[in-house]
Design a protein around this motif. Structure first.
Motif, mmCIF file in Angstrom:
data_model
loop_
_atom_site.group_PDB
_atom_site.id
_atom_site.type_symbol
_atom_site.label_atom_id
_atom_site.label_comp_id
_atom_site.label_asym_id
_atom_site.label_seq_id
_atom_site.Cartn_x
_atom_site.Cartn_y
_atom_site.Cartn_z
ATOM 1 N N VAL B 34 31.582 9.874 75.549
ATOM 2 C CA VAL B 34 32.001 8.801 74.566
ATOM 3 C C VAL B 34 32.709 7.875 75.256
ATOM 4 C CG1 VAL B 34 32.033 10.338 72.463
ATOM 5 C CG2 VAL B 34 33.830 10.275 73.878
ATOM 6 N N PHE B 35 33.184 8.085 76.281
ATOM 7 C CA PHE B 35 33.757 6.854 77.216
ATOM 8 C C PHE B 35 32.722 5.592 77.473
ATOM 9 C CE2 PHE B 35 35.829 5.535 81.103
ATOM 10 C CZ PHE B 35 37.005 4.981 80.691
ATOM 11 N N ILE B 36 31.691 6.015 77.361
ATOM 12 C CA ILE B 36 30.610 4.927 77.313
ATOM 13 C C ILE B 36 30.853 3.691 76.548
ATOM 14 C CG2 ILE B 36 28.195 4.237 77.257
ATOM 15 C CD1 ILE B 36 27.501 7.000 77.915
ATOM 16 N N PHE B 37 31.292 3.926 75.547
ATOM 17 C CA PHE B 37 31.417 2.921 74.145
ATOM 18 C C PHE B 37 32.530 1.722 74.790
ATOM 19 C CE2 PHE B 37 33.527 1.161 70.573
ATOM 20 C CZ PHE B 37 32.444 0.648 69.951
ATOM 21 N N PRO B 38 33.718 2.410 74.826
ATOM 22 C CA PRO B 38 34.882 1.157 75.539
ATOM 23 C C PRO B 38 34.548 0.535 76.811
ATOM 24 C CG PRO B 38 35.788 3.595 75.630
ATOM 25 C CD PRO B 38 34.300 3.634 74.747
ATOM 26 N N LEU B 39 33.983 1.356 77.806
ATOM 27 C CA LEU B 39 33.547 0.842 79.042
ATOM 28 C C LEU B 39 32.552 -0.259 78.653
ATOM 29 C CD1 LEU B 39 34.783 1.639 81.449
ATOM 30 C CD2 LEU B 39 32.616 2.991 82.076
ATOM 31 N N MET B 40 31.562 -0.168 77.828
ATOM 32 C CA MET B 40 30.486 -0.914 77.868
ATOM 33 C C MET B 40 31.116 -2.294 76.846
ATOM 34 S SD MET B 40 26.790 0.863 76.961
ATOM 35 C CE MET B 40 26.118 -0.909 76.459
ATOM 36 N N PHE B 41 31.825 -2.066 76.060
ATOM 37 C CA PHE B 41 32.651 -3.126 75.308
ATOM 38 C C PHE B 41 33.302 -4.095 76.184
ATOM 39 C CE2 PHE B 41 35.775 -5.001 72.327
ATOM 40 C CZ PHE B 41 34.926 -5.546 71.332
ATOM 41 N N VAL B 42 34.079 -3.439 77.049
ATOM 42 C CA VAL B 42 35.202 -4.250 77.860
ATOM 43 C C VAL B 42 34.279 -5.075 78.963
ATOM 44 C CG1 VAL B 42 36.801 -4.045 79.641
ATOM 45 C CG2 VAL B 42 37.133 -2.892 77.531
ATOM 46 N N ALA B 43 33.144 -4.318 79.245
ATOM 47 C CA ALA B 43 32.204 -4.947 80.520
ATOM 48 C C ALA B 43 31.554 -6.142 79.877
ATOM 49 C CB ALA B 43 31.101 -3.747 80.952
ATOM 50 N N ILE B 44 31.159 -5.973 78.662
ATOM 51 C CA ILE B 44 30.816 -7.393 77.781
ATOM 52 C C ILE B 44 31.814 -8.441 78.248
ATOM 53 C CG2 ILE B 44 29.785 -8.356 75.649
ATOM 54 C CD1 ILE B 44 28.121 -5.892 75.389
ATOM 55 N N LEU B 45 33.019 -8.065 77.497
ATOM 56 C CA LEU B 45 34.096 -9.241 77.521
ATOM 57 C C LEU B 45 34.175 -9.557 78.979
ATOM 58 C CD1 LEU B 45 36.771 -7.766 74.994
ATOM 59 C CD2 LEU B 45 34.765 -8.891 74.578
ATOM 60 N N VAL B 46 34.266 -8.938 79.906
ATOM 61 C CA VAL B 46 34.504 -9.303 81.222
ATOM 62 C C VAL B 46 33.327 -10.339 81.833
ATOM 63 C CG1 VAL B 46 35.190 -8.548 83.488
ATOM 64 C CG2 VAL B 46 36.135 -7.528 81.642
ATOM 65 N N TYR B 47 31.999 -9.840 81.662
ATOM 66 C CA TYR B 47 31.209 -10.481 82.542
ATOM 67 C C TYR B 47 30.362 -11.234 81.798
ATOM 68 C CZ TYR B 47 32.461 -6.810 85.898
ATOM 69 O OH TYR B 47 33.199 -5.852 86.626
ATOM 70 N N ALA B 48 30.206 -11.133 80.397
ATOM 71 C CA ALA B 48 29.432 -12.173 79.569
ATOM 72 C C ALA B 48 30.080 -13.489 79.455
ATOM 73 C CB ALA B 48 29.090 -11.298 78.358
ATOM 74 N N ASP B 49 31.204 -13.531 79.512
ATOM 75 C CA ASP B 49 32.142 -14.655 79.257
ATOM 76 C C ASP B 49 32.088 -15.754 80.290
ATOM 77 O OD1 ASP B 49 33.977 -16.160 77.836
ATOM 78 O OD2 ASP B 49 35.715 -15.085 78.134
ATOM 79 N N MET B 50 31.756 -16.930 79.987
ATOM 80 C CA MET B 50 31.797 -18.032 80.685
ATOM 81 C C MET B 50 32.789 -18.957 80.462
ATOM 82 S SD MET B 50 27.731 -18.901 80.724
ATOM 83 C CE MET B 50 27.689 -19.231 79.077
ATOM 84 N N ASP B 51 33.141 -19.956 81.459
ATOM 85 C CA ASP B 51 34.092 -20.783 81.209
ATOM 86 C C ASP B 51 33.793 -21.911 80.211
ATOM 87 O OD1 ASP B 51 36.294 -19.915 82.813
ATOM 88 O OD2 ASP B 51 35.694 -21.266 84.665
#
Lengths: 199, 429
Positions: B34-51
């Motif tokens: 179940v740890f996948i869920f928060p990890l994926m959510f944070v990964a989207i915030l970190v890597y999908a964000d652009m300036d």
């Protein structure tokens, strides 16, 4: 003020999790833990709405919501694995249902993120209205924020569910618990490290 | 904003990490997963964000009149980033927003956001005002993007012209009971080069007009004689504006000074169209600078000069203790026998001073009319609309025991046209 989608999602997620919790409980400890979960959940959900500035008295995000994890984790730990085997009297839920409750922890996590988004909306809107912004515009724009968060977390929820089901039920990708922990810890360290560094 | 949100998410992810260890103790592989869920959510915030990238443009009016309503529009285009965009549109002092607001907020999600924001405002006071800059602040609400503050200086000003009423000649074709001379004594314009006579020197006479030879021959009181030249056959009219503190009685946007400016400009416009030489002076206890007065002349340029000065005129913050006549103006009055309109607001504090000033101008040969703009109606209307008629001009002119001016104008109960008519009748427009 319209009801925020994040509020609805957090309420729905929390109630679903509570129902699973109470249905899987098979002892007084289980019922007590499920009831405590409900009390903390309702407090975390409704408390920000009743406070002056949209958050708790300190003017920050409520920390109560993070205690919600404690009760299901205790129930699972008491009912299965090492503790469940050595002290069976502490069993809170049916050991055969502990997997189901663990799986629904994802729903709880989903509800928690919705709750954080909901608190963010409340935290932002009030000072903005006081500063002279159009309340209608703030409401509309923060609804868009709520929708955006909801879209991301719903997509992540579906992918996570699929991934877990694949991991558990597919023999090809069925890895042991220790390798799984190691893999997740490495990914965790990289992602969280990046997030903290960027902040 | 971002700090609060991200701290919560980091805390949430750390807590979720703890469930992994709980899953280990409970030997529950699903609990670990179940740890996948928060990890994926944070990964989207970190890597999908652009300036974020923000482009903006705006439309601002540059010249309007007092009371005009106008729109200000800003176009904004935002790419990248997830967060709140806070727009503060350009404004200037002395305006009132009637519809909408100059501050807006938008949430920028996945898609590029393009918005046009407007507000509707009313120009409340004449003057030249600089537009404030356009400010666009971006606060990343979720994600790890950086805050961005953009300040775009407009570098523009807005000119708010005072109200100028087009007075018609027919308005002044009313028979007056007062006797008027058949030939106006002010039928005098600026000097020509045609010699007329020699007279004694008076303060303010240009040095170039001194006749040195004649002065050496004849013994006079001042010791000097000057040449006097023929004048063009045009009347000279001078508006003499009181800028003391008493002129600011009323409200910020409605006070005797603002009404006086409209009256002067309307009168100047009318008199210039009739071929008068029109001039303007502020009443000041200090020496009046060259850029603050307009020597009587005719033509549109003169009107524009008067308007340019009046756009920036502000009343003093002090009660003037004396109202001396400016030297240049005194000479002009002496030479041209000009008609002068003292535009003021009389009360106990300046009553004697205005009377003295009037007498001094008359002694110089000027024909003086005093316009007394009353602030009582303005104040009364501010308190209650029903009180505005209480201070009617009839009531004010009934106070015969003290000098209240030749024309008493209550701008709340009387139109500018009516006041101009009264002034015109007494001044022989």
């Amino acid at each position: 003020m319209r009801i925020k989608i994040t509020f609805l999602l957090s309420a729905t997620g929390g109630i679903i999790f509570f129902l699973v919790f109470i249905l899987t409980a098979d002892s007084n400890i289980g019922y007590v833990l499920a009831s405590l979960f409900l009390v903390f959940f309702l407090y975390a959900l409704l408390h920000p709405a009743s406070s002056k500035d949209g958050t708790n008295e300190l003017g920050t995000f409520s920390k109560v919501k993070f205690f919600l994890f404690l009760f299901p984790i205790l129930a699972v730990v008491f009912s299965s694995g090492y503790v469940g085997s050595f002290v069976p009297s502490l069993s809170a839920i049916n050991p055969s249902s502990s997997g189901l409750l663990s799986l629904f922890l994802i729903v709880m996590e989903f509800a928690l993120i919705a709750m954080i988004a909901d608190e963010t909306v409340r935290k932002i809107s009030r000072p903005m209205i006081q500063a002279g912004y159009d309340p209608e515009e703030i409401d509309t724009e923060l609804q868009k924020f709520s929708m955006h968060v909801s879209e991301i977390e719903t997509a992540v929820l579906l992918v996570s569910f699929g991934f877990i089901l694949l991991l558990v039920f597919s023999p090809e990708v069925n890895i042991g618990i220790f390798p799984a922990i190691v893999i997740f810890l490495v990914v965790y360290a990289v992602v969280i490290g990046n997030m903290i560094r960027r902040n | 904003m971002i700090g609060s949100w991200n701290k919560q998410i980091i805390l949430f992810t750390i807590l979720s990490g703890a469930t992994t260890f709980a899953g280990l103790v409970a030997t529950q592989k699903i609990m670990v997963a179940v740890f996948i869920f928060p990890l994926m959510f944070v990964a989207i915030l970190v890597y999908a964000d652009m300036d974020v990238r923000i482009d903006s443009s705006y439309t601002l009016p540059e010249r309007i009149r007092v009371g005009d309503e106008f729109d200000v529009a800003v176009d904004i285009r935002i790419k990248g980033g997830y967060g709140l965009v806070n727009i503060s549109m350009p404004v200037y002092d002395e305006m009132e927003i009637t519809v909408g607001t100059n501050v807006h907020i938008f949430y920028k999600g996945f898609k590029e956001r393009r918005e046009t924001v407007t507000y509707h405002a009313k120009a409340m006071r004449r003057g030249v005002f600089p537009w404030s800059p356009l400010r666009v602040d971006f606060s990343p609400l979720i994600g790890t993007g950086k805050s961005r503050k953009t300040v775009t200086e407009t570098g523009k000003t807005i000119q708010v012209d005072p109200e100028v009423k087009m007075l018609k000649k027919s308005q002044f074709m009313i028979k007056t009971r007062k006797l008027k001379p058949r030939s106006s004594t002010t039928r005098l314009g600026p000097p020509t080069t045609d010699f007329e006579s020699i007279r004694e020197y008076a303060p303010g006479d240009p040095f170039k007009s001194i006749n040195w030879k004649a002065s050496a021959r004849v013994q006079t009181r001042s010791g000097l004689l000057v040449n006097q030249y023929e004048r063009e056959g045009m009347k000279t009219y001078i508006f003499y504006l009181d800028t003391s503190m008493l002129m600011r009685r009323g409200t910020e946007y409605e006070n005797p000074l603002e009404y006086a400016i409209s009256l002067i400009l309307s009168g100047s416009n009318y008199l210039i169209s009739k071929g008068y030489n029109v001039g303007y002076w502020p009443i000041s206890s200090r020496m009046v600078r060259r850029q603050d007065f307009v020597v009587p002349s005719s033509g549109t340029d003169t009107f524009n000069q008067i308007k340019k000065i009046l756009l920036r005129v502000e009343s003093s913050r002090l009660i003037t203790s004396s109202y001396p006549v400016d030297r240049t103006m005194a000479r002009l009055v002496l030479e041209t026998k000009a008609r002068i309109a003292i535009v003021t607001s009389i009360d106990e504090r300046n009553k004697i001073l205005i009377e003295e000033l009037r007498r001094r101008l008359i002694s110089l040969g000027g024909i003086v009319t005093t316009v007394n703009i009353r602030p009582e109606g303005i104040v009364a209307r501010k308190v209650d609309e029903r009180l505005k008629g209480f201070f009617s001009p009839a009531l004010m002119s009934g106070r015969k025991n003290s000098y209240m001016g030749d024309v008493i104008w209550d701008p709340v109960n009387e139109t500018l046209g009516h006041a101009a008519l009264k002034l015109g009748r007494l001044s022989g427009w």
